[in-house]
Write a protein that holds these residues in place. Sequence first.
Motif, PDB file in Angstrom:
ATOM      1  N   ARG A 146     -13.521 -19.076  33.546  1.00 61.25           N
ATOM      2  CA  ARG A 146     -12.929 -19.997  34.505  1.00 61.25           C
ATOM      3  C   ARG A 146     -12.897 -21.434  34.046  1.00 61.25           C
ATOM      4  O   ARG A 146     -12.559 -22.317  34.805  1.00 61.25           O
ATOM      5  N   HIS A 147     -13.309 -21.675  32.805  1.00 60.32           N
ATOM      6  CA  HIS A 147     -13.220 -23.056  32.331  1.00 60.32           C
ATOM      7  C   HIS A 147     -13.046 -23.038  30.833  1.00 60.32           C
ATOM      8  O   HIS A 147     -13.210 -22.017  30.172  1.00 60.32           O
ATOM      9  N   LYS A 148     -12.734 -24.196  30.258  1.00 62.29           N
ATOM     10  CA  LYS A 148     -12.537 -24.294  28.812  1.00 62.29           C
ATOM     11  C   LYS A 148     -13.891 -24.288  28.127  1.00 62.29           C
ATOM     12  O   LYS A 148     -14.937 -24.463  28.749  1.00 62.29           O
ATOM     13  N   LEU A 149     -13.819 -24.084  26.818  1.00 61.40           N
ATOM     14  CA  LEU A 149     -15.080 -23.980  26.096  1.00 61.40           C
ATOM     15  C   LEU A 149     -15.316 -25.146  25.144  1.00 61.40           C
ATOM     16  O   LEU A 149     -16.208 -25.101  24.319  1.00 61.40           O
ATOM     17  N   ASP A 150     -14.483 -26.173  25.263  1.00 56.50           N
ATOM     18  CA  ASP A 150     -14.713 -27.325  24.386  1.00 56.50           C
ATOM     19  C   ASP A 150     -16.106 -27.884  24.667  1.00 56.50           C
ATOM     20  O   ASP A 150     -16.631 -27.746  25.770  1.00 56.50           O
ATOM     21  N   GLU A 151     -16.662 -28.524  23.654  1.00 58.57           N
ATOM     22  CA  GLU A 151     -18.028 -29.027  23.825  1.00 58.57           C
ATOM     23  C   GLU A 151     -18.030 -30.327  24.589  1.00 58.57           C
ATOM     24  O   GLU A 151     -18.251 -31.397  24.029  1.00 58.57           O
ATOM     25  N   THR A 152     -17.768 -30.223  25.873  1.00 63.38           N
ATOM     26  CA  THR A 152     -17.874 -31.418  26.696  1.00 63.38           C
ATOM     27  C   THR A 152     -19.011 -31.198  27.675  1.00 63.38           C
ATOM     28  O   THR A 152     -19.345 -30.057  27.982  1.00 63.38           O
ATOM     29  N   PRO A 153     -19.623 -32.250  28.166  1.00 61.74           N
ATOM     30  CA  PRO A 153     -20.718 -32.100  29.128  1.00 61.74           C
ATOM     31  C   PRO A 153     -20.308 -31.252  30.326  1.00 61.74           C
ATOM     32  O   PRO A 153     -21.080 -30.416  30.791  1.00 61.74           O
ATOM     33  N   ARG A 154     -19.050 -31.454  30.758  1.00 59.62           N
ATOM     34  CA  ARG A 154     -18.606 -30.720  31.931  1.00 59.62           C
ATOM     35  C   ARG A 154     -18.617 -29.224  31.657  1.00 59.62           C
ATOM     36  O   ARG A 154     -19.089 -28.429  32.461  1.00 59.62           O
ATOM     37  N   ASN A 155     -18.107 -28.832  30.483  1.00 54.58           N
ATOM     38  CA  ASN A 155     -18.049 -27.416  30.166  1.00 54.58           C
ATOM     39  C   ASN A 155     -19.432 -26.808  29.956  1.00 54.58           C
ATOM     40  O   ASN A 155     -19.671 -25.643  30.236  1.00 54.58           O
ATOM     41  N   ARG A 156     -20.350 -27.609  29.425  1.00 51.98           N
ATOM     42  CA  ARG A 156     -21.721 -27.103  29.262  1.00 51.98           C
ATOM     43  C   ARG A 156     -22.333 -26.793  30.613  1.00 51.98           C
ATOM     44  O   ARG A 156     -23.052 -25.818  30.774  1.00 51.98           O
ATOM     45  N   ALA A 157     -22.042 -27.651  31.585  1.00 48.89           N
ATOM     46  CA  ALA A 157     -22.566 -27.394  32.929  1.00 48.89           C
ATOM     47  C   ALA A 157     -21.878 -26.180  33.534  1.00 48.89           C
ATOM     48  O   ALA A 157     -22.525 -25.300  34.107  1.00 48.89           O
ATOM     49  N   LEU A 158     -20.536 -26.112  33.345  1.00 45.80           N
ATOM     50  CA  LEU A 158     -19.787 -25.007  33.940  1.00 45.80           C
ATOM     51  C   LEU A 158     -20.185 -23.663  33.334  1.00 45.80           C
ATOM     52  O   LEU A 158     -20.176 -22.641  34.013  1.00 45.80           O
TER      53      LEU A 158
END
Lengths: 308, 311
Positions: free
Chosen positions: A61-73
């Motif tokens: 349900r979310h992208k996997l780029d290494e962004t803080p948001r994706n790490r949380a998601l």
Amino acid sequence: MNDDEKSVTPEPESDESGSQRPTSLIDRLKKGLSPFIAKGKKDLRAAKDYKRTQVWKSVFRHKLDETPRNRALAVLTNVFLHLQPAKVNRDAIRFGFTWGMGGITLYLFIVLTITGVFLMFYYHPTKGQAYLDIMYLHNDVPFGGLLRNMHRWGAHLMIITVWLHMFRVFLTGSYKTPREFNWSIGVILLVLTLLLSFTGYLLPDDQLGFWAVTVGTNMARATPLLGHEGPFGSLLGMTAYNDVRFALLGGSIVDANALLRAYIWHCIAIPLILAVFLTVHFWRVRKDGSISGPAPVMLESEMKFPRK
Amino acid sequence: MDWGQLWEIVSAPDNVPIVAMLFLVPFFTWYGFRQALANDRLIERLSKDPELAKTHHRKVEPYREGWSQKLYVWPHLLRVEFLAAIIVTVILMIWSITLNAPLEEPANPNLTMNPAKAPWYFLGLQEMLVYFDPWIAGVVMPTFILLGLIIIPYVDTNPLGNGYYTFRQRKFAILTFLFGFFVLWLSMVFIGTFIRGPGWMWFWPGQTWDHHRLVFEVNRDLNEIFGIVNQPWVGLFGAAAVGLYFVVFGWLTHKLFVWNDFNRKIFQQMTLVQYLTLQTFLLVMWALPVKIILRLVFRIKYVMVTPWFNI
């Protein structure tokens, strides 16, 4: 795109010219298939960028780029991981503080559930058959011995890790406000772990299990009021055939009924009850503010007592 | 010294977890206390220097300005968990490949195992049977142990030491727990496993298990020492003895509890219900070592004898 269109466009021209050459079967097939080939090529190109496909997006349900948001998601949108918060205390990850025993206990419980289900395929809780099943499992079933050993040693290890988990929680004072209730739940989980192990002990139906369970359940005879050898038991009309031990064993001796009861408690009832308490335990860990520390030390001069 | 006998006990497959605990428990105790003492030194430094206490980050863990206090669970914690799962799996696999789970003869009610032992984690309770009747050792004591564990957070009113290792700030609680866990639980498990042989008799490690050994023990009841042999005086005397135990040990426990200024401050904050609950559970706990000493040193079997039950 352009390449495809070029290869397709000449076809209609030759048709419209009305030449005498009868259209060959191959040409007609080519013409009929060309839209599908074009679609297929398009799909192949899309497959290179698979993360934009509908299927992928519907599962992840979310992208996997290494962004803080994706790490949380990654944690929050996963049913197995959302047990944990998105972020944890930097020091709490250190092995020194947590020892990791609670997590290892959960992992062992999962290992025991899986190996236990496999064991159930080979086991009949019937007097006589049970022992033969274990022999068969140990000597003939591929990896059967390994399966049984892992179940046995995993169970012993789980008891040790539960004790060490409690020991750590005590030493760090983690049962204090607001985690009092979760400690109590933990004690119940300890009891259930011991009972799981104890009911499993009888199942091989060998001398070791039989006498261990005989010794264990003999104590139930002496239950005050409810056991026929306990204080005031006989005054209340308790006999070997209606007291609490009889209820545990389904008889006055450790026999076929006891085996069946141990089996059902071991494989169904206790794991279900334990799963419920486990859920509450983990839920409370989160709701009580995640792992307790390592907290900043508090000085005696700053001591505040909670209001009653 | 019978090394064969010792090896037979130590290498019995089901005793392996206890041998493992002989190493694991001391290690983790040392590991926890090392951090507790480090925190205690920090606490002492900070309480002596109020200015430092205002600015210090108050942990013994390394700390640098600009470090974010929190880390993402993915990947930092999940990586650790994944590694832990792999390590546990490897240990369990190696253990399972090298050592077979025990399987003895088929169950036979006509052939009594001697000694017939409970699973190792219940051997503490079985060892208690030497000192108490089954209704206490097998039913009352386990109930008290579990209830006692459950009520710990509700009677421990000391607000310090919440979430960090410390010994200085929680001496009474930690010493009581260690006494219960090590002396009354684990040591009893070790005795039940390594010491108790046929007939549940005491065999030192390395002593051959002699199935024909006879021990002539003359056990007596407390009232017999005082020459009281007739009911109801025996029962009344026993009740008085038990009552005396509660009074004397209750007083001793209280003295121990209000040993220093800090503990007195904690005591003042307790409600009567909290204090009485704590006392009850501590007194039941002390009863075990008291009974062990009465039995092993003074050869006293029962303190209180009644027609219905004995203590």
